[in-house]
Write a protein that holds these residues in place. Sequence first.
Motif, PDB file in Angstrom:
ATOM      1  N   ARG A  63      90.389  -1.145 -85.273  1.00 24.46           N
ATOM      2  CA  ARG A  63      89.730  -0.470 -83.843  1.00 24.46           C
ATOM      3  C   ARG A  63      88.348  -1.105 -83.751  1.00 24.46           C
ATOM      4  N   THR A  64      88.402  -1.143 -82.254  1.00 25.98           N
ATOM      5  CA  THR A  64      87.030  -1.650 -81.827  1.00 25.98           C
ATOM      6  C   THR A  64      86.435  -0.999 -80.572  1.00 25.98           C
ATOM      7  N   SER A  65      85.243  -0.668 -80.436  1.00 27.55           N
ATOM      8  CA  SER A  65      84.890  -0.043 -79.069  1.00 27.55           C
ATOM      9  C   SER A  65      84.603  -0.839 -78.005  1.00 27.55           C
ATOM     10  N   SER A  66      84.843  -2.191 -78.326  1.00 27.63           N
ATOM     11  CA  SER A  66      84.617  -3.107 -77.453  1.00 27.63           C
ATOM     12  C   SER A  66      85.753  -3.525 -76.667  1.00 27.63           C
ATOM     13  N   PRO A  67      86.105  -3.699 -75.453  1.00 28.98           N
ATOM     14  CA  PRO A  67      87.195  -4.392 -74.826  1.00 28.98           C
ATOM     15  C   PRO A  67      87.180  -5.880 -75.058  1.00 28.98           C
ATOM     16  N   SER A  68      85.753  -6.306 -75.159  1.00 24.53           N
ATOM     17  CA  SER A  68      86.060  -8.019 -74.856  1.00 24.53           C
ATOM     18  C   SER A  68      86.567  -8.326 -76.341  1.00 24.53           C
ATOM     19  N   GLU A  69      86.327  -7.835 -77.278  1.00 24.65           N
ATOM     20  CA  GLU A  69      86.953  -8.181 -78.693  1.00 24.65           C
ATOM     21  C   GLU A  69      88.585  -8.246 -78.532  1.00 24.65           C
ATOM     22  N   VAL A  70      89.222  -7.330 -77.551  1.00 24.67           N
ATOM     23  CA  VAL A  70      90.637  -7.358 -77.418  1.00 24.67           C
ATOM     24  C   VAL A  70      90.927  -8.490 -76.439  1.00 24.67           C
ATOM     25  N   TYR A  71      90.227  -8.774 -75.421  1.00 27.07           N
ATOM     26  CA  TYR A  71      90.499  -9.975 -74.704  1.00 27.07           C
ATOM     27  C   TYR A  71      90.389 -11.114 -75.508  1.00 27.07           C
ATOM     28  N   GLU A  72      89.398 -11.191 -76.352  1.00 27.90           N
ATOM     29  CA  GLU A  72      89.273 -12.610 -77.187  1.00 27.90           C
ATOM     30  C   GLU A  72      90.145 -12.700 -78.138  1.00 27.90           C
ATOM     31  N   ASP A  77      99.813 -11.001 -77.097  1.00 29.04           N
ATOM     32  CA  ASP A  77     100.590 -11.509 -76.385  1.00 29.04           C
ATOM     33  C   ASP A  77     100.297 -10.589 -74.827  1.00 29.04           C
ATOM     34  N   GLY A  78      99.788  -9.283 -75.183  1.00 24.74           N
ATOM     35  CA  GLY A  78      99.881  -8.533 -74.082  1.00 24.74           C
ATOM     36  C   GLY A  78      98.734  -7.246 -74.322  1.00 24.74           C
ATOM     37  N   ILE A  79      98.259  -6.801 -73.283  1.00 24.87           N
ATOM     38  CA  ILE A  79      97.320  -5.644 -73.392  1.00 24.87           C
ATOM     39  C   ILE A  79      97.673  -4.431 -72.517  1.00 24.87           C
ATOM     40  N   VAL A  80      97.637  -3.311 -72.944  1.00 22.91           N
ATOM     41  CA  VAL A  80      97.934  -2.060 -72.330  1.00 22.91           C
ATOM     42  C   VAL A  80      96.747  -1.296 -72.160  1.00 22.91           C
ATOM     43  N   ILE A  81      96.431  -1.122 -70.863  1.00 17.77           N
ATOM     44  CA  ILE A  81      95.247  -0.352 -70.297  1.00 17.77           C
ATOM     45  C   ILE A  81      95.520   1.174 -69.929  1.00 17.77           C
ATOM     46  N   ALA A  82      94.798   2.105 -70.474  1.00 18.80           N
ATOM     47  CA  ALA A  82      94.939   3.439 -70.060  1.00 18.80           C
ATOM     48  C   ALA A  82      93.279   3.817 -70.200  1.00 18.80           C
ATOM     49  N   THR A  83      92.801   3.467 -69.168  1.00 17.14           N
ATOM     50  CA  THR A  83      91.247   3.810 -69.001  1.00 17.14           C
ATOM     51  C   THR A  83      91.037   4.626 -67.965  1.00 17.14           C
ATOM     52  N   PRO A  84      89.853   5.213 -67.203  1.00 17.24           N
ATOM     53  CA  PRO A  84      89.774   5.709 -66.099  1.00 17.24           C
ATOM     54  C   PRO A  84      89.663   4.679 -65.169  1.00 17.24           C
ATOM     55  N   SER A  85      90.270   5.295 -63.944  1.00 21.12           N
ATOM     56  CA  SER A  85      90.560   4.386 -62.626  1.00 21.12           C
ATOM     57  C   SER A  85      89.763   3.317 -62.429  1.00 21.12           C
ATOM     58  N   ALA A  86      88.481   3.745 -62.497  1.00 20.92           N
ATOM     59  CA  ALA A  86      87.296   2.639 -61.996  1.00 20.92           C
ATOM     60  C   ALA A  86      87.296   1.292 -62.888  1.00 20.92           C
ATOM     61  N   ALA A  89      90.964  -2.547 -62.771  1.00 18.90           N
ATOM     62  CA  ALA A  89      90.966  -3.773 -61.969  1.00 18.90           C
ATOM     63  C   ALA A  89      89.949  -4.928 -62.899  1.00 18.90           C
ATOM     64  N   GLU A  90      88.818  -4.407 -63.315  1.00 17.81           N
ATOM     65  CA  GLU A  90      88.046  -5.314 -63.976  1.00 17.81           C
ATOM     66  C   GLU A  90      88.813  -5.630 -65.149  1.00 17.81           C
ATOM     67  N   GLN A  91      88.980  -4.462 -66.022  1.00 20.87           N
ATOM     68  CA  GLN A  91      89.821  -4.972 -67.367  1.00 20.87           C
ATOM     69  C   GLN A  91      91.027  -5.623 -67.213  1.00 20.87           C
ATOM     70  N   ALA A  92      91.884  -5.254 -66.072  1.00 21.59           N
ATOM     71  CA  ALA A  92      93.041  -6.317 -66.020  1.00 21.59           C
ATOM     72  C   ALA A  92      92.701  -7.736 -65.709  1.00 21.59           C
ATOM     73  N   ILE A  93      91.671  -7.769 -64.846  1.00 22.50           N
ATOM     74  CA  ILE A  93      91.325  -9.167 -64.561  1.00 22.50           C
ATOM     75  C   ILE A  93      90.906 -10.004 -65.919  1.00 22.50           C
ATOM     76  N   GLU A  94      90.076  -9.065 -66.681  1.00 27.55           N
ATOM     77  CA  GLU A  94      89.510  -9.905 -67.801  1.00 27.55           C
ATOM     78  C   GLU A  94      90.680 -10.150 -68.979  1.00 27.55           C
ATOM     79  N   LYS A 116      94.175  -6.650 -54.901  1.00 29.69           N
ATOM     80  CA  LYS A 116      94.466  -8.336 -54.574  1.00 29.69           C
ATOM     81  C   LYS A 116      93.905  -8.962 -55.647  1.00 29.69           C
ATOM     82  N   GLU A 117      92.645  -8.745 -56.092  1.00 30.28           N
ATOM     83  CA  GLU A 117      91.821  -9.351 -57.121  1.00 30.28           C
ATOM     84  C   GLU A 117      92.849  -9.499 -58.343  1.00 30.28           C
ATOM     85  N   VAL A 118      93.286  -8.579 -58.963  1.00 27.48           N
ATOM     86  CA  VAL A 118      93.986  -8.536 -60.075  1.00 27.48           C
ATOM     87  C   VAL A 118      95.346  -9.430 -59.863  1.00 27.48           C
ATOM     88  N   VAL A 119      95.871  -9.397 -58.704  1.00 32.35           N
ATOM     89  CA  VAL A 119      97.037 -10.071 -58.497  1.00 32.35           C
ATOM     90  C   VAL A 119      96.794 -11.420 -58.723  1.00 32.35           C
TER      91      VAL A 119
END
Length: 340
Positions: A63-72, A77-86, A89-94, A116-119
Amino acid sequence: MITTKPTIENKKPLALGFIGVGWIGRNRMEVLLKNANTSALMISEPSEENSVEALKVAESAMRTSSPSEVYENKELDGIVIATPSAMHAEQAIEALKSGKSVFCQKPLGRTASEVKEVVEAAKEADKLLAVDLSYRYTKAFKAIYNLIQSGEIGEIYAADLVFHNAYGPDKEWFYDIKKSGGGCVMDLGIHLIDLALWTLDFPEIKDVKSHLYHKGKKLTFFDEHVEDFASVSITSEKDTHINLECSWNVSAGQDAVIEARFYGTEGGAAFKNVNGSFYDFTAEKYKGTYAETLVSPPDDWSGRAGVVWAEALAEGQKFDQESAEEFIKTTKIIDRIYGR
């Protein structure tokens, strides 16, 4: 559209990270761990209560409170995102830039420009990107889709789609357009738009007219409120007419009204919820006054979209141009509904 092959036994489980494990995030995690060859390596979640509940299912996850640790984490193989809508995009791109495939809750972005940025990030990374447009994966709607694609009810010239929810979201961010991107259209209508466009092979849309309301008063701008009722009229380049209605806190006489009706030159078809249920659906085919039931409950479809993504990822599928373009087209319609 993502396609899959039968999973091969004895393959190494996909290593997944989960960003956001509130109710919906935990449900998707549980389904993935139960029904796909996956393991949960990391969980990023600020809420102690949500984390405790998630770790009951994924006991060995870090467990971590930082998404950055997940990206790193290079093991993922993959990341599942279920956070508030805002944040989507940023989390998917990272996640994509870090070399991970992504399964994201809808909406992928609040505007077409965000999507478009995510795509573009997915294309550049050549990683599989999927969005939890879950009603596509119900047996009932798939039966409707197959029926229409077969041409059995002729050319579709009209469709009526409805999603009325007698309750509203219980999180404050849903009611802030800067955080949500919109109200019931963004929350519920996105499913209706996706189902209509997908079934009709994503036609070009020549006209969009919308009427948006907050507590019975028509909205003209969104500085203070988002819509809780929407009526939208869409016309395709082939003059197919699509009517959409969605709402929160409506007096529906039951928990929910969820329907998609298609009218063709040789018959009709309908996808309908049963007795106000959010989970039970039927599929029916019509010819004149004759009705034939194609699919009835039960169908344990919750989280199935994520399983399809995981299976495709396990088979080595990379960036999918067709589905990516669909995400953009759907969000462009939403932008037009909001007059953006």
